[in-house]
Scaffold this motif. Structure first.
Motif, mmCIF file in Angstrom:
data_model
loop_
_atom_site.group_PDB
_atom_site.id
_atom_site.type_symbol
_atom_site.label_atom_id
_atom_site.label_comp_id
_atom_site.label_asym_id
_atom_site.label_seq_id
_atom_site.Cartn_x
_atom_site.Cartn_y
_atom_site.Cartn_z
ATOM 1 N N THR A 149 -7.398 14.216 -5.851
ATOM 2 C CA THR A 149 -6.776 14.035 -7.137
ATOM 3 C C THR A 149 -6.398 12.494 -7.281
ATOM 4 O O THR A 149 -6.341 12.047 -8.652
ATOM 5 N N SER A 150 -5.707 11.989 -6.489
ATOM 6 C CA SER A 150 -5.042 10.476 -6.716
ATOM 7 C C SER A 150 -5.878 9.633 -6.043
ATOM 8 O O SER A 150 -5.476 8.128 -6.196
ATOM 9 N N ILE A 151 -7.090 9.858 -5.746
ATOM 10 C CA ILE A 151 -7.855 8.750 -5.083
ATOM 11 C C ILE A 151 -8.065 7.551 -5.845
ATOM 12 O O ILE A 151 -7.972 6.336 -5.294
ATOM 13 N N GLY A 152 -8.273 7.576 -7.249
ATOM 14 C CA GLY A 152 -8.416 6.599 -8.025
ATOM 15 C C GLY A 152 -7.141 5.431 -8.204
ATOM 16 O O GLY A 152 -7.171 4.461 -7.880
ATOM 17 N N GLY A 153 -6.076 6.202 -8.344
ATOM 18 C CA GLY A 153 -4.889 5.065 -8.236
ATOM 19 C C GLY A 153 -4.606 4.779 -6.675
ATOM 20 O O GLY A 153 -4.192 3.495 -6.724
ATOM 21 N N ILE A 154 -4.938 5.346 -5.951
ATOM 22 C CA ILE A 154 -4.508 4.891 -4.434
ATOM 23 C C ILE A 154 -5.731 3.681 -4.285
ATOM 24 O O ILE A 154 -5.049 2.484 -3.739
ATOM 25 N N THR A 155 -6.971 3.773 -4.741
ATOM 26 C CA THR A 155 -7.954 2.616 -4.602
ATOM 27 C C THR A 155 -7.386 1.332 -5.380
ATOM 28 O O THR A 155 -7.291 0.403 -4.723
ATOM 29 N N THR A 156 -6.841 1.823 -6.588
ATOM 30 C CA THR A 156 -6.367 0.476 -7.019
ATOM 31 C C THR A 156 -5.073 0.062 -6.523
ATOM 32 O O THR A 156 -5.182 -1.247 -6.433
ATOM 33 N N GLY A 157 -4.215 0.844 -5.866
ATOM 34 C CA GLY A 157 -3.159 -0.006 -5.195
ATOM 35 C C GLY A 157 -3.628 -0.540 -4.039
ATOM 36 O O GLY A 157 -3.205 -1.752 -3.668
ATOM 37 N N VAL A 158 -4.665 -0.223 -3.217
ATOM 38 C CA VAL A 158 -5.091 -0.963 -2.086
ATOM 39 C C VAL A 158 -5.985 -2.247 -2.453
ATOM 40 O O VAL A 158 -5.663 -3.125 -2.013
ATOM 41 N N MET A 159 -6.326 -2.137 -3.658
ATOM 42 C CA MET A 159 -7.323 -3.414 -4.169
ATOM 43 C C MET A 159 -6.243 -4.321 -4.621
ATOM 44 O O MET A 159 -6.566 -5.603 -4.346
ATOM 45 N N LEU A 160 -5.269 -3.902 -5.050
ATOM 46 C CA LEU A 160 -4.136 -4.820 -5.621
ATOM 47 C C LEU A 160 -3.459 -5.593 -4.576
ATOM 48 O O LEU A 160 -3.203 -6.832 -4.579
ATOM 49 N N VAL B 136 0.784 -1.206 -0.166
ATOM 50 C CA VAL B 136 -0.102 -0.045 0.017
ATOM 51 C C VAL B 136 0.840 1.195 -0.003
ATOM 52 O O VAL B 136 0.742 2.096 -0.814
ATOM 53 N N VAL B 137 1.840 1.237 0.780
ATOM 54 C CA VAL B 137 2.943 2.391 1.000
ATOM 55 C C VAL B 137 3.187 2.667 -0.420
ATOM 56 O O VAL B 137 3.374 3.833 -0.972
ATOM 57 N N ARG B 138 3.856 1.889 -1.035
ATOM 58 C CA ARG B 138 4.460 2.089 -2.442
ATOM 59 C C ARG B 138 3.685 2.470 -3.168
ATOM 60 O O ARG B 138 4.039 3.322 -4.374
ATOM 61 N N SER B 139 2.544 1.797 -3.513
ATOM 62 C CA SER B 139 1.705 2.049 -4.722
ATOM 63 C C SER B 139 0.963 3.455 -4.373
ATOM 64 O O SER B 139 0.859 4.535 -5.357
ATOM 65 N N THR B 140 0.781 3.961 -3.155
ATOM 66 C CA THR B 140 0.003 5.114 -2.670
ATOM 67 C C THR B 140 1.300 6.243 -2.947
ATOM 68 O O THR B 140 0.919 7.317 -3.493
ATOM 69 N N GLU B 141 2.439 5.876 -2.638
ATOM 70 C CA GLU B 141 3.505 6.953 -2.984
ATOM 71 C C GLU B 141 3.544 7.320 -4.347
ATOM 72 O O GLU B 141 3.533 8.511 -4.661
ATOM 73 N N GLU B 142 3.490 6.233 -5.159
ATOM 74 C CA GLU B 142 3.825 6.727 -6.516
ATOM 75 C C GLU B 142 2.504 7.374 -7.053
ATOM 76 O O GLU B 142 2.721 8.566 -7.770
ATOM 77 N N MET B 143 1.331 7.245 -6.444
ATOM 78 C CA MET B 143 0.156 8.215 -6.944
ATOM 79 C C MET B 143 0.293 9.665 -6.533
ATOM 80 O O MET B 143 -0.105 10.384 -7.139
ATOM 81 N N LEU B 144 0.602 9.624 -5.144
ATOM 82 C CA LEU B 144 0.872 11.089 -4.550
ATOM 83 C C LEU B 144 1.959 11.877 -5.429
ATOM 84 O O LEU B 144 1.852 13.015 -5.513
ATOM 85 N N LYS B 145 2.799 11.219 -5.777
ATOM 86 C CA LYS B 145 4.036 11.884 -6.497
ATOM 87 C C LYS B 145 3.348 12.243 -7.952
ATOM 88 O O LYS B 145 3.882 13.149 -8.324
ATOM 89 N N LEU B 146 2.208 11.659 -8.542
ATOM 90 C CA LEU B 146 2.089 11.931 -9.808
ATOM 91 C C LEU B 146 0.936 13.439 -9.553
ATOM 92 O O LEU B 146 0.655 13.825 -10.654
ATOM 93 N N VAL B 147 0.499 13.596 -8.537
ATOM 94 C CA VAL B 147 -0.224 14.878 -8.311
ATOM 95 C C VAL B 147 0.474 16.121 -8.745
ATOM 96 O O VAL B 147 1.763 16.158 -8.224
ATOM 97 N N PRO B 148 0.061 16.916 -9.549
ATOM 98 C CA PRO B 148 0.933 18.102 -10.015
ATOM 99 C C PRO B 148 1.297 18.965 -8.897
ATOM 100 O O PRO B 148 0.013 19.285 -8.097
ATOM 101 N N ASN B 149 2.367 19.421 -8.918
ATOM 102 C CA ASN B 149 2.688 20.338 -7.661
ATOM 103 C C ASN B 149 1.811 21.756 -7.668
ATOM 104 O O ASN B 149 1.743 22.260 -6.583
#
Lengths: 359, 331
Positions: free
Chosen positions: A264-275, A227-240
């Motif tokens: 903004t990143s909720i879709g990716g985070i959900t995906t990561g948690v589900m995986l 979860v940490v890894r995938s969420t990290e990736e997704m948060l980094k994608l949020v434009p500064n």
């Protein structure tokens, strides 16, 4: 070359044949024909030598095809082209070689699993049924899996999410580096070691008995780094720019994270948690050590042995009768279907909710 | 390079109301949120420390009660007054099966990754990558079930053939039992780690700068020469780290080994005959009959497995970190 010179023998001015711009090439139909011949030869050799495995026939055919292509291309087109062809054949062979077992795995599971899979199987537990008899079902295992995985998610998802937020939004300095390093380390923990850890603390030292909750603690340990890894990736994608715009309007940082970054990143985070959920659903080893596996329905994950789908597959396999093999395959099919649906839905969400201004 | 170093995100400009108090106000909400998120980071560290500490503690209990050498004994008898157990057989079995798995899986996985990234028709490539990712999610117990009930019966023919032609080496001698041997475990592990090694390698191959490939093509290189000159050198470290990740999985795999292998506590040169054991498999199959001391003994073997996987994963991370520097410099 000889053909070319004999054709141009009247032009005396040319001492050497002109450099051919076009290499001589094998006609396009050569490869399919060679493949057919190789398959035929493979089957023939297999039949004559009395090999009973069709896989071996396939291997012989593949080997023949690769060899023949190489030799023929060397003769006609030269060594470099021959090496290219050889590499192409090797890559195709590698692909086909891998497809065979993986396809067979899925096929066997579906073919053998559907034998006893029906409404009765899904809605009944094993109860007091002797293992050698047909009948019984996976209801108790489904309940157990859902509860254990649910509890594990309740523990791991918030912890993992907050850790990722810390690493991306706040993390500077030594603590963040250490945490990043240990998240990596944690990703590599074998599932049975996580099980042994909870066993040593929860059961051997604190003296609790086996329960669904003990299993979900081990599963949470396995789930957290994912979860940490995938969420990290997704948060980094949020434009500064989004963060800066929000901060510039005087919004506190924590509200910026909650109201701007996370949505903004909720879709990716959900995906990561589900995986991550899909990954821990299939874990057997910690459940074997900590949940033990019951034959009857136990709805309380905090007290007493429970069952779970992967453990059910393993225990039915251990029984070794035809009826229990059938149940093992059917449960494996249920498990695969569950994991695949989670995966597909997760990837669907990822595509649907992908941040528009990523990267 | 990103917002984490940008001065803007460091201190949010205070709203007008708070501006009069001081230049740096920390709101209670911010403090709580920072505390929570930092706390969970620390919790993760605490869990890791606890894993190492408790496993070591129980292992010390077990090893001090062991009446023979923990590292060289070829037996696992952790009950009674004279417990004698050692990890020699398990270490041998774990290493051998993982090496076999790597030897089979890595070349094939690189092949598939190249197939998807450079050979497959464009329309086929992305669904294939998708399918490979899905296969990586198939639970290991399903591989185990398939291995035990489908793969094992189908391998005896191949093993008989290997015995006929290579039996003289000793490694490939086979005496017609069920093919529930270390070699079968190696094959099954290879199939299991194929998807993960493939999907990481494919990612790396897809990142090869287009210009490198086009430059090679413009010089008249064939497709294989393009791959050898530009794709493989670029992807080498990525492939190595992917293989190490796969190796980490193979080392720690429990259920697939426990279902396929028929274990015995001896080291035999013949890999095709049933026998041997691995750390994880031994824990899973000995657990149900172990008393408290027996469980401690299993925990001790688990600790050894933990350390081995840590080393392998650490090596993989190091290689990945090196590669990041390299690709950062070149792109």
């Amino acid at each position: 070359m000889t053909v070319a010179t004999s054709h141009r023998h009247r032009k005396v001015a040319e001492p050497r044949p002109p450099l051919a711009l076009k290499q001589s090439r094998l006609p396009r139909w050569t490869l399919p024909v060679l493949a057919l011949v190789a398959v035929g030869a493979g089957c023939g050799i297999g039949l004559v030598a009395g090999l009973d495995s069709t896989v071996q026939w396939g291997l012989i055919a593949a080997l023949l095809f690769v060899l023949a292509t190489y030799l023929l291309t060397t003769a006609v087109e030269g060594t470099r082209q021959a090496k290219d062809r050889l590499a192409t054949s090797a890559v195709w062979t590698a692909f086909l070689l891998a497809v065979v077992p993986l396809a067979s795995l899925l096929w066997e599971t579906v073919a053998r699993g559907t034998k006893v899979l029906d409404g009765y199987f899904l809605s009944h537990s094993m109860g007091t049924l002797p293992d050698a008899l047909p009948g019984g079902g996976v209801y108790h295992a489904i309940i157990g899996t859902l509860e254990q995985v649910g509890l594990a998610t309740l523990i791991a998802a918030p912890l993992g999410l907050l850790t990722a937020i810390y690493l991306v939004e706040y993390g500077r300095g030594r603590l963040a580096k250490v945490v990043t390093f240990f998240v990596d380390v944690m990703t590599g923990i074998p599932s049975i070691v996580a099980g042994l850890f909870v066993l040593s603390v929860w059961i051997l030292i604190l003296g609790f008995g086996p329960s669904g909750f003990a299993g979900s603690m081990a599963l949470a340990i396995l789930m957290m780094p994912v979860v940490v890894r995938s969420t990290e990736e997704m948060l980094k994608l949020v434009p500064n720019e989004l963060r800066e715009a929000s901060l510039a309007l005087g919004v506190p940082k924590w509200r910026t994270i909650l109201k701007v970054v996370l949505p903004t990143s909720i879709g990716g985070i959900t995906t990561g948690v589900m995986l991550a959920i899909a990954r821990i659903t299939g874990e057997t080893a910690p459940v074997l050590l900590l949940v033990w596996g019951a034959k009857t329905i136990n709805n309380n994950p905090f007290d007493g042995a429970q069952q779970s789908l992967p453990l059910y597959v393993f225990q039915q396999w251990q029984q070794g009768s035809d009826a229990s093999y059938d149940r093992a395959w059917a449960a494996a099919l249920v498990l695969i279907a569950f994991v695949m649906v989670l995966n597909l839905v997760a990837r669907g969400i990822a595509r649907w909710k992908a941040p528009k201004a990523g990267r | 390079m990103d917002y984490s170093t940008s001065p803007l995100s460091e201190t949010p400009p205070p709203p007008p109301a708070a501006a009069s108090v001081s230049g740096r106000t920390v709101r209670p909400g911010d403090r709580i949120f920072l505390g929570l998120s930092r706390g969970s980071g620390v919790a993760l560290l605490v869990i890791m420390a606890a894993i190492a500490a408790f496993l070591t503690y129980r292992s010390v209990l077990a090893i001090s009660g062991d009446k023979s050498n923990f590292f060289t004994t070829l037996d696992w008898n952790a009950t009674g007054t004279e417990p004698k157990f050692g990890i020699a057989v398990l270490a041998f079995g774990t290493v051998v099966s993982s090496v076999i798995a790597m030897a089979i899986a890595v070349p094939v996985a690189v092949g598939i990754a190249l197939f998807i990234s450079h050979y497959a028709p464009r329309k086929l490539a992305s669904p294939l990558g998708y399918v490979i990712d899905l296969l990586a999610a198939v639970p290991s117990i399903v591989y185990g079930l398939w291995g035990a009930l489908f793969l094992v019966p189908h391998l005896s023919g191949l093993y008989g053939w290997l015995d006929d032609y290579l039996g003289w080496t000793g490694i490939f001698s086979y005496s017609n039992g069920a093919a529930r041997s270390l070699f079968t475990v190696g094959i099954l592990l290879a199939i299991m780690i194929l998807p993960i090694v493939t999907s990481v390698s494919r990612e790396v191959f897809l990142q090869v700068p287009r210009m490198h490939e086009e430059a090679a093509l413009a010089l008249g290189a064939t497709r294989w020469e393009v791959i050898r000159m530009s794709v493989l050198p670029f992807g080498r470290s990525g492939v190595i780290s992917a293989s190490m990740l796969g190796l980490g999985r193979a080392l720690g795999e429990t259920m697939a080994v426990a279902t396929v292998l028929s274990p015995s506590f001896l080291i035999s040169a013949s890999l095709l005959d049933p026998g041997g054991g691995t750390f994880a498999q031994n824990i899973a199959s000995k657990f149900s009959e172990a008393d408290t001391f027996g469980q401690d003994a299993l925990i001790a073997s688990g600790l050894v497995l933990f350390v081995i996987t840590l080393l392998v994963n650490g090596a993989a991370r190091l290689i990945i970190a090196r590669r990041k520097e390299y690709s950062g410099a070149s792109s």
